[in-house]
Design an enzyme around this catalytic site. Structure first.
Site, PDB file in Angstrom:
ATOM      1  N   ASN A  76       0.865  -1.176   0.000  1.00  7.12           N
ATOM      2  CA  ASN A  76       0.000   0.000   0.000  1.00  7.12           C
ATOM      3  C   ASN A  76       0.908   1.235   0.000  1.00  7.12           C
ATOM      4  O   ASN A  76       1.601   1.490   0.988  1.00  7.12           O
ATOM      5  CB  ASN A  76      -0.903  -0.004   1.231  1.00  7.12           C
ATOM      6  CG  ASN A  76      -1.854   1.176   1.271  1.00  7.12           C
ATOM      7  OD1 ASN A  76      -1.701   2.146   0.539  1.00  7.12           O
ATOM      8  ND2 ASN A  76      -2.856   1.104   2.138  1.00  7.12           N
ATOM      9  N   THR A 115       0.383   4.238   0.508  1.00  2.74           N
ATOM     10  CA  THR A 115       0.057   5.305   1.463  1.00  2.74           C
ATOM     11  C   THR A 115       0.217   4.871   2.916  1.00  2.74           C
ATOM     12  O   THR A 115       0.073   5.696   3.816  1.00  2.74           O
ATOM     13  CB  THR A 115      -1.393   5.797   1.257  1.00  2.74           C
ATOM     14  OG1 THR A 115      -2.303   4.751   1.602  1.00  2.74           O
ATOM     15  CG2 THR A 115      -1.627   6.218  -0.181  1.00  2.74           C
ATOM     16  N   SER A 116       0.514   3.599   3.185  1.00  2.01           N
ATOM     17  CA  SER A 116       0.605   3.123   4.564  1.00  2.01           C
ATOM     18  C   SER A 116       1.801   3.718   5.293  1.00  2.01           C
ATOM     19  O   SER A 116       2.854   3.959   4.697  1.00  2.01           O
ATOM     20  CB  SER A 116       0.728   1.595   4.603  1.00  2.01           C
ATOM     21  OG  SER A 116      -0.504   0.993   4.345  1.00  2.01           O
ATOM     22  N   GLY A 117       1.624   3.905   6.624  1.00  6.64           N
ATOM     23  CA  GLY A 117       2.741   4.299   7.479  1.00  6.64           C
ATOM     24  C   GLY A 117       3.456   5.544   7.022  1.00  6.64           C
ATOM     25  O   GLY A 117       4.681   5.571   6.951  1.00  6.64           O
ATOM     26  N   GLY A 175      -5.110  -3.146   7.114  1.00 10.17           N
ATOM     27  CA  GLY A 175      -6.066  -3.215   6.018  1.00 10.17           C
ATOM     28  C   GLY A 175      -5.502  -3.953   4.821  1.00 10.17           C
ATOM     29  O   GLY A 175      -6.174  -4.804   4.213  1.00 10.17           O
ATOM     30  N   ASN A 218      -5.262  -7.617   5.709  1.00 10.84           N
ATOM     31  CA  ASN A 218      -6.579  -8.257   5.677  1.00 10.84           C
ATOM     32  C   ASN A 218      -6.966  -8.644   4.255  1.00 10.84           C
ATOM     33  O   ASN A 218      -7.443  -9.752   3.999  1.00 10.84           O
ATOM     34  CB  ASN A 218      -7.628  -7.328   6.270  1.00 10.84           C
ATOM     35  CG  ASN A 218      -9.039  -7.843   6.050  1.00 10.84           C
ATOM     36  OD1 ASN A 218      -9.711  -7.440   5.097  1.00 10.84           O
ATOM     37  ND2 ASN A 218      -9.497  -8.740   6.893  1.00 10.84           N
ATOM     38  N   ASP A 259      -4.758 -21.909  18.243  1.00 14.43           N
ATOM     39  CA  ASP A 259      -5.449 -22.853  19.133  1.00 14.43           C
ATOM     40  C   ASP A 259      -6.802 -23.299  18.585  1.00 14.43           C
ATOM     41  O   ASP A 259      -7.524 -24.054  19.234  1.00 14.43           O
ATOM     42  CB  ASP A 259      -5.629 -22.249  20.528  1.00 14.43           C
ATOM     43  CG  ASP A 259      -6.464 -20.975  20.532  1.00 14.43           C
ATOM     44  OD1 ASP A 259      -6.862 -20.519  19.430  1.00 14.43           O
ATOM     45  OD2 ASP A 259      -6.715 -20.430  21.619  1.00 14.43           O
ATOM     46  N   GLU A 266     -11.211  -2.825   8.790  1.00 18.14           N
ATOM     47  CA  GLU A 266     -11.891  -2.446   7.562  1.00 18.14           C
ATOM     48  C   GLU A 266     -13.368  -2.793   7.647  1.00 18.14           C
ATOM     49  O   GLU A 266     -13.766  -3.712   8.367  1.00 18.14           O
ATOM     50  CB  GLU A 266     -11.261  -3.177   6.366  1.00 18.14           C
ATOM     51  CG  GLU A 266      -9.780  -2.911   6.184  1.00 18.14           C
ATOM     52  CD  GLU A 266      -9.469  -1.452   5.934  1.00 18.14           C
ATOM     53  OE1 GLU A 266     -10.128  -0.823   5.074  1.00 18.14           O
ATOM     54  OE2 GLU A 266      -8.561  -0.910   6.604  1.00 18.14           O
TER      55      GLU A 266
END
Length: 307
Positions: free
Chosen positions: A10, A12-14, A69, A72, A221, A278
């Site tokens: 992405n 635009t992330s971070g 996001g 995901n 688990d 999201e």
């Protein structure tokens, strides 16, 4: 023998850190014998489509580079396939809950080193059905007014000011805090019908920066940890949130906690679902665990720390 990887990022992330570091990341992976091609996401659902296409095209490794996001969507695309290659994660988002839970370092060089070491950990994946549509999540599903925070904060605002954007939106949401009537059928625990402030279905212990929200949660688990917060006033809700920061909230009378592999949730109201930060549709919905559904590159020594 070199391996072929598809890196989905992405831009635009971070605060756009992933885009800025892209050349460095590719050089580091190439030095480890991982021949990598890239895809920059262009909009909603793009990472899902790209991950599925990468599997169809025979890539040996999929790498998600971005925030929760992006992760995901990549996991959603991979989880739909019968054959699922290993997944690498380079976290560049605002909260990076799942990376935090697995001890995947925020430092991109150390994250690349985890991928290069080829140590795999099998992890559970959540699947949710809303109507005839199925989606997947790796960390958290939930509903209630405060669970809307992550997808209501504009991406540009998250890029510029990071975690502060969530706090700003949270203060605004507190003025509209109200309970929702929910009916929940929880496998092994029966039915719960009441007014709740929110419900959370977690796959790890780290949710929204709260690292002790579900202290007993484990990624492999075969169980969800389910948290319900019963109707309360704003002052009580703030107190519960403060206790959650310390991991002391599970004994509060307003909090219901249980473990299960399947949950069905209905409501007479309109309630949106949050999947890993999201928007994931709306209720009614059913949630189920897919045990050990993906293999992720992780630190198996247990000493890696998120930073």
């Amino acid at each position: 023998m070199s391996k072929r990887a598809r890196l989905i990022y992405n831009p635009t992330s971070g605060r756009e850190e992933g885009r800025k570091r892209l050349v460095d990341i590719l050089q580091r992976l190439d030095a480890a014998g991982i021949e990598t091609t890239t895809h920059a996401t262009e909009g909603e659902g793009d990472a899902t489509r790209c991950a599925a296409e990468a599997i169809d095209n025979g890539y040996d490794i999929i790498i998600a580079c971005g925030g929760d996001g992006t992760l995901n969507e990549v996991i959603d695309g991979m989880s739909r396939k019968e054959h699922r290659p290993p997944l690498g994660i380079i976290p560049f988002g605002t909260t990076n809950d799942f990376a935090r839970a697995l001890g995947i370092p925020r430092n991109w060089e150390e994250a690349c080193e985890l991928i290069a070491r080829q140590e795999l950990r099998a992890v559970d994946v959540g699947r949710v059905y809303t109507g005839n549509q199925a989606k997947h999540f790796i960390n958290i599903a939930g509903g209630g007014v405060l669970t809307e925070l992550s997808y209501e904060v504009p991406s540009k605002l998250k890029t510029v000011i990071g975690q502060l954007a969530y706090y700003m939106k949270g203060l605004e949401k507190m003025t509209r805090l109200r309970p929702t009537e929910l009916r929940m059928n929880v496998e092994g625990h029966g039915e719960f019908h009441d007014e709740f402030m929110l419900f959370l279905i977690t796959n790890t212990n780290s949710v929204g920066g709260f690292e002790k929200l579900a202290p007993s949660a484990s990624i492999n688990d075969g169980l969800f940890d389910v948290l319900l917060v019963k109707k309360c006033n704003i002052a009580e809700f703030i107190r519960i949130a403060a206790m959650a920061l310390r991991g002391e909230h599970l004994n509060d009378p307003h909090v219901i906690h249980m473990q299960t592999n399947r949950v069905e949730v209905t409501t007479p109201e309109y309630v949106e679902i949050n999947l890993d930060g999201e928007l994931g549709g709306s209720l009614p919905a059913s949630f189920e665990v897919l045990p050990s559904h993906l293999n992720i590159f992780a630190d198996l020594s247990g000493v890696s720390s998120y930073r």
